[in-house]
Design a protein around this motif. Sequence first.
Motif, PDB file in Angstrom:
ATOM      1  N   LYS A 102       0.809  -1.213   0.000  1.00 17.60           N
ATOM      2  CA  LYS A 102       0.000   0.000   0.000  1.00 17.60           C
ATOM      3  C   LYS A 102       0.845   1.268   0.000  1.00 17.60           C
ATOM      4  O   LYS A 102       0.369   2.354  -0.356  1.00 17.60           O
ATOM      5  CB  LYS A 102      -0.923   0.015   1.223  1.00 17.60           C
ATOM      6  N   GLU A 103       2.100   1.123   0.408  1.00 15.42           N
ATOM      7  CA  GLU A 103       2.982   2.295   0.543  1.00 15.42           C
ATOM      8  C   GLU A 103       4.414   1.864   0.301  1.00 15.42           C
ATOM      9  O   GLU A 103       4.806   0.753   0.635  1.00 15.42           O
ATOM     10  CB  GLU A 103       2.824   2.882   1.944  1.00 15.42           C
ATOM     11  N   TRP A 104       5.175   2.738  -0.293  1.00 15.37           N
ATOM     12  CA  TRP A 104       6.616   2.515  -0.388  1.00 15.37           C
ATOM     13  C   TRP A 104       7.285   3.862  -0.592  1.00 15.37           C
ATOM     14  O   TRP A 104       6.803   4.706  -1.341  1.00 15.37           O
ATOM     15  CB  TRP A 104       6.964   1.553  -1.533  1.00 15.37           C
ATOM     16  N   GLY A 105       8.358   4.077   0.124  1.00 19.46           N
ATOM     17  CA  GLY A 105       9.050   5.358   0.044  1.00 19.46           C
ATOM     18  C   GLY A 105       8.240   6.503   0.612  1.00 19.46           C
ATOM     19  O   GLY A 105       8.438   7.657   0.218  1.00 19.46           O
ATOM     20  N   GLU A 146       0.716  12.787 -10.538  1.00 15.27           N
ATOM     21  CA  GLU A 146       2.004  13.434 -10.770  1.00 15.27           C
ATOM     22  C   GLU A 146       3.117  12.406 -10.532  1.00 15.27           C
ATOM     23  O   GLU A 146       3.033  11.587  -9.611  1.00 15.27           O
ATOM     24  CB  GLU A 146       2.182  14.620  -9.827  1.00 15.27           C
ATOM     25  N   PRO A 147       4.170  12.416 -11.338  1.00 11.30           N
ATOM     26  CA  PRO A 147       5.186  11.353 -11.264  1.00 11.30           C
ATOM     27  C   PRO A 147       5.799  11.144  -9.885  1.00 11.30           C
ATOM     28  O   PRO A 147       6.066  10.009  -9.486  1.00 11.30           O
ATOM     29  CB  PRO A 147       6.240  11.833 -12.269  1.00 11.30           C
ATOM     30  N   GLY A 148       6.002  12.227  -9.144  1.00 11.48           N
ATOM     31  CA  GLY A 148       6.657  12.093  -7.852  1.00 11.48           C
ATOM     32  C   GLY A 148       5.716  11.975  -6.675  1.00 11.48           C
ATOM     33  O   GLY A 148       6.161  11.985  -5.526  1.00 11.48           O
ATOM     34  N   SER A 149       4.403  11.824  -6.947  1.00 11.66           N
ATOM     35  CA  SER A 149       3.433  11.837  -5.855  1.00 11.66           C
ATOM     36  C   SER A 149       3.017  10.454  -5.370  1.00 11.66           C
ATOM     37  O   SER A 149       2.331  10.341  -4.355  1.00 11.66           O
ATOM     38  CB  SER A 149       2.171  12.601  -6.291  1.00 11.66           C
ATOM     39  N   ARG A 166      11.100  12.365 -12.879  1.00 13.93           N
ATOM     40  CA  ARG A 166      10.456  12.866 -11.664  1.00 13.93           C
ATOM     41  C   ARG A 166       9.923  11.749 -10.769  1.00 13.93           C
ATOM     42  O   ARG A 166       9.339  12.015  -9.723  1.00 13.93           O
ATOM     43  CB  ARG A 166       9.319  13.811 -12.057  1.00 13.93           C
ATOM     44  N   VAL A 167      10.108  10.506 -11.163  1.00 10.71           N
ATOM     45  CA  VAL A 167       9.630   9.371 -10.375  1.00 10.71           C
ATOM     46  C   VAL A 167      10.515   9.188  -9.143  1.00 10.71           C
ATOM     47  O   VAL A 167      11.739   9.106  -9.240  1.00 10.71           O
ATOM     48  CB  VAL A 167       9.621   8.082 -11.221  1.00 10.71           C
ATOM     49  N   ARG A 168       9.877   9.104  -7.969  1.00  8.38           N
ATOM     50  CA  ARG A 168      10.620   8.967  -6.718  1.00  8.38           C
ATOM     51  C   ARG A 168      10.539   7.563  -6.127  1.00  8.38           C
ATOM     52  O   ARG A 168      11.411   7.160  -5.361  1.00  8.38           O
ATOM     53  CB  ARG A 168      10.099   9.976  -5.679  1.00  8.38           C
ATOM     54  N   SER A 169       9.485   6.826  -6.457  1.00  9.21           N
ATOM     55  CA  SER A 169       9.295   5.509  -5.858  1.00  9.21           C
ATOM     56  C   SER A 169       8.755   4.545  -6.909  1.00  9.21           C
ATOM     57  O   SER A 169       7.798   4.869  -7.617  1.00  9.21           O
ATOM     58  CB  SER A 169       8.335   5.596  -4.664  1.00  9.21           C
ATOM     59  N   LEU A 170       9.358   3.355  -6.997  1.00 16.70           N
ATOM     60  CA  LEU A 170       8.977   2.372  -8.002  1.00 16.70           C
ATOM     61  C   LEU A 170       8.914   0.992  -7.368  1.00 16.70           C
ATOM     62  O   LEU A 170       9.818   0.592  -6.618  1.00 16.70           O
ATOM     63  CB  LEU A 170       9.997   2.368  -9.144  1.00 16.70           C
ATOM     64  N   ILE A 171       7.838   0.282  -7.676  1.00 19.08           N
ATOM     65  CA  ILE A 171       7.657  -1.088  -7.209  1.00 19.08           C
ATOM     66  C   ILE A 171       7.548  -1.999  -8.421  1.00 19.08           C
ATOM     67  O   ILE A 171       6.706  -1.781  -9.288  1.00 19.08           O
ATOM     68  CB  ILE A 171       6.383  -1.221  -6.348  1.00 19.08           C
ATOM     69  N   PRO A 206      16.827  10.088 -12.108  1.00 20.23           N
ATOM     70  CA  PRO A 206      17.733  10.691 -11.117  1.00 20.23           C
ATOM     71  C   PRO A 206      17.089  10.953  -9.764  1.00 20.23           C
ATOM     72  O   PRO A 206      17.789  11.106  -8.764  1.00 20.23           O
ATOM     73  CB  PRO A 206      18.152  12.000 -11.798  1.00 20.23           C
ATOM     74  N   GLU A 207      15.745  11.016  -9.712  1.00 21.74           N
ATOM     75  CA  GLU A 207      15.051  11.306  -8.466  1.00 21.74           C
ATOM     76  C   GLU A 207      14.584  10.049  -7.730  1.00 21.74           C
ATOM     77  O   GLU A 207      13.976  10.156  -6.663  1.00 21.74           O
ATOM     78  CB  GLU A 207      13.838  12.204  -8.738  1.00 21.74           C
ATOM     79  N   LEU A 208      14.855   8.859  -8.283  1.00 24.99           N
ATOM     80  CA  LEU A 208      14.378   7.632  -7.645  1.00 24.99           C
ATOM     81  C   LEU A 208      15.041   7.460  -6.278  1.00 24.99           C
ATOM     82  O   LEU A 208      16.260   7.447  -6.164  1.00 24.99           O
ATOM     83  CB  LEU A 208      14.668   6.413  -8.524  1.00 24.99           C
ATOM     84  N   ARG A 209      14.216   7.321  -5.256  1.00 24.25           N
ATOM     85  CA  ARG A 209      14.717   7.167  -3.891  1.00 24.25           C
ATOM     86  C   ARG A 209      14.218   5.884  -3.221  1.00 24.25           C
ATOM     87  O   ARG A 209      14.723   5.524  -2.159  1.00 24.25           O
ATOM     88  CB  ARG A 209      14.279   8.376  -3.039  1.00 24.25           C
ATOM     89  N   ALA A 210      13.241   5.206  -3.829  1.00 25.18           N
ATOM     90  CA  ALA A 210      12.710   3.989  -3.221  1.00 25.18           C
ATOM     91  C   ALA A 210      12.412   2.969  -4.316  1.00 25.18           C
ATOM     92  O   ALA A 210      11.757   3.297  -5.309  1.00 25.18           O
ATOM     93  CB  ALA A 210      11.439   4.296  -2.424  1.00 25.18           C
ATOM     94  N   LEU A 211      12.885   1.736  -4.122  1.00 27.50           N
ATOM     95  CA  LEU A 211      12.705   0.682  -5.117  1.00 27.50           C
ATOM     96  C   LEU A 211      12.435  -0.627  -4.407  1.00 27.50           C
ATOM     97  O   LEU A 211      13.131  -0.986  -3.450  1.00 27.50           O
ATOM     98  CB  LEU A 211      13.960   0.565  -5.986  1.00 27.50           C
ATOM     99  N   PHE A 212      11.389  -1.341  -4.868  1.00 24.23           N
ATOM    100  CA  PHE A 212      11.061  -2.662  -4.316  1.00 24.23           C
ATOM    101  C   PHE A 212      10.928  -3.643  -5.469  1.00 24.23           C
ATOM    102  O   PHE A 212      10.260  -3.355  -6.463  1.00 24.23           O
ATOM    103  CB  PHE A 212       9.755  -2.610  -3.516  1.00 24.23           C
ATOM    104  N   LEU A 213      11.543  -4.816  -5.309  1.00 19.94           N
ATOM    105  CA  LEU A 213      11.546  -5.837  -6.346  1.00 19.94           C
ATOM    106  C   LEU A 213      10.752  -7.060  -5.899  1.00 19.94           C
ATOM    107  O   LEU A 213      11.152  -7.763  -4.972  1.00 19.94           O
ATOM    108  CB  LEU A 213      12.984  -6.270  -6.669  1.00 19.94           C
ATOM    109  N   GLY A 214       9.603  -7.288  -6.536  1.00 21.40           N
ATOM    110  CA  GLY A 214       8.882  -8.531  -6.296  1.00 21.40           C
ATOM    111  C   GLY A 214       7.644  -8.436  -5.441  1.00 21.40           C
ATOM    112  O   GLY A 214       7.379  -9.336  -4.643  1.00 21.40           O
TER     113      GLY A 214
END
Length: 316
Positions: free
Chosen positions: A8-11, A31-34, A65-70, A97-105
Motif C-alpha cells: 500500500k505504501e513505499w518510500g 504526478e510522477p513524484g506523488s 520525476r519518479v521517486r518511488s517504483l515497485i 535521477p530522483e528515484l529514492r525507493a525501489l522494491f523488487l517482487g
Amino acid sequence: MSISGHMKEWGGLPVYAFPGPGEEPAGPLPEPGSVAWRVSADFWESDEEWPAAFARFAAAVDLTRVRSLIVGTWSECAEGIGEYVLDVLLPAADRMPELRALFLGDMTCEESEISWIEQADVSPVLEAFPLLEEFGVRGGSGLVFPPLRHAALRRLCIETGGLSREVVRTVGACDFPALEDLDIWLGTSWYGADTQPADLEPFMTGARLPALRRLALRNSDIQNEIATALAGAPVVARLRELDLSMGTLGDEGALALLDGQPLTHLRKLDLHHHFISEPVERRIEETLTPHGVEVDLGERQSTRSRRDGRYTAVAE
C-alpha cells in the motif's frame, strides 16, 4: 498467513498500480513524484512481458520525476528477475535521477508463492542508484547480496520464506552508514533457511550500522534463539523499535529477552504471530507498557492447529 495483498505504501508514498495493456485509468495519471508506481505483468498467461510494461510506463510518465517504483510480477518469476526486469531497469537508471525507493517482487501468494520467486545479484541495482534511500526485495531463491557500501540507504527490507546464511552473512558485511531500518525475514529450514544466531552478530553489535533505529529479525523458525541473543546485544540500547514477529517465538525466548537488558526505552516491541503463553504475555505488558512501550502481542498461535507444531507466518 500468506501474502494476500499488494503493498500500500513505499518510500512514504501511496501505491498506484500503472494500468495494464488496454486498461483505462480511472482518471488522469498522478504526478510522477506523488505516488509509488507499481509496474507489473501478469504471471499467468501474460499478454505483456515486464519490459513492455515498463516501456509503456516510461512513455506515459516522466521518469526523471519518479521517486518511488515497485516491480510487481513478471511473467516468468520462477526463472529469475535478471532477464525480465534488471536488464531493462538498470539501463534506465540515468533516466531516473530522483528515484529514492525501489522494491523488487511485490507479489501475492495467488500470483506466486514467495519460495517460487527467483531473484538475482542485487548489487548492480544499488550501484546504479547511489541515491536510493529505500530498497526492498521479496524472495530468497537465487538472491545474492555481496558486501558493499551504500552511503544513502536508510531502509532495507528482505522478505523471504527461507534465507540462506550466506546472504545473511554478506548483508552483515555491508557498510550502511545511514541505514535506520533493517527488516529481514529469515524464514524456515523447509525453504532453505540455515542461519544460526552467530551469523547475526553484525546486526547484534550494529558496528556497521551506526544510524540503526529499527531492527526486525522476523518470520524465523529460530525466533527463540534470536530473542535470547538479543537479550545482551549492544545494538538494542539504541533502537526505537525491535521486531521479532511472524516467527516461532515462545516463552523461552520471550522470558530471555525480558530478563536481559532493559527494553523500556523502546517505542515499540512487535511480537505478533507468536506462541507465548498468556501469563508471559501479561508479564511483558506489565513490564513495558507503563513506560510507554507499544507492545504488539496479537495473533497468538496454537500448536494444536498444526501437526508439525510451531510455524512461521510466511514460508511457502
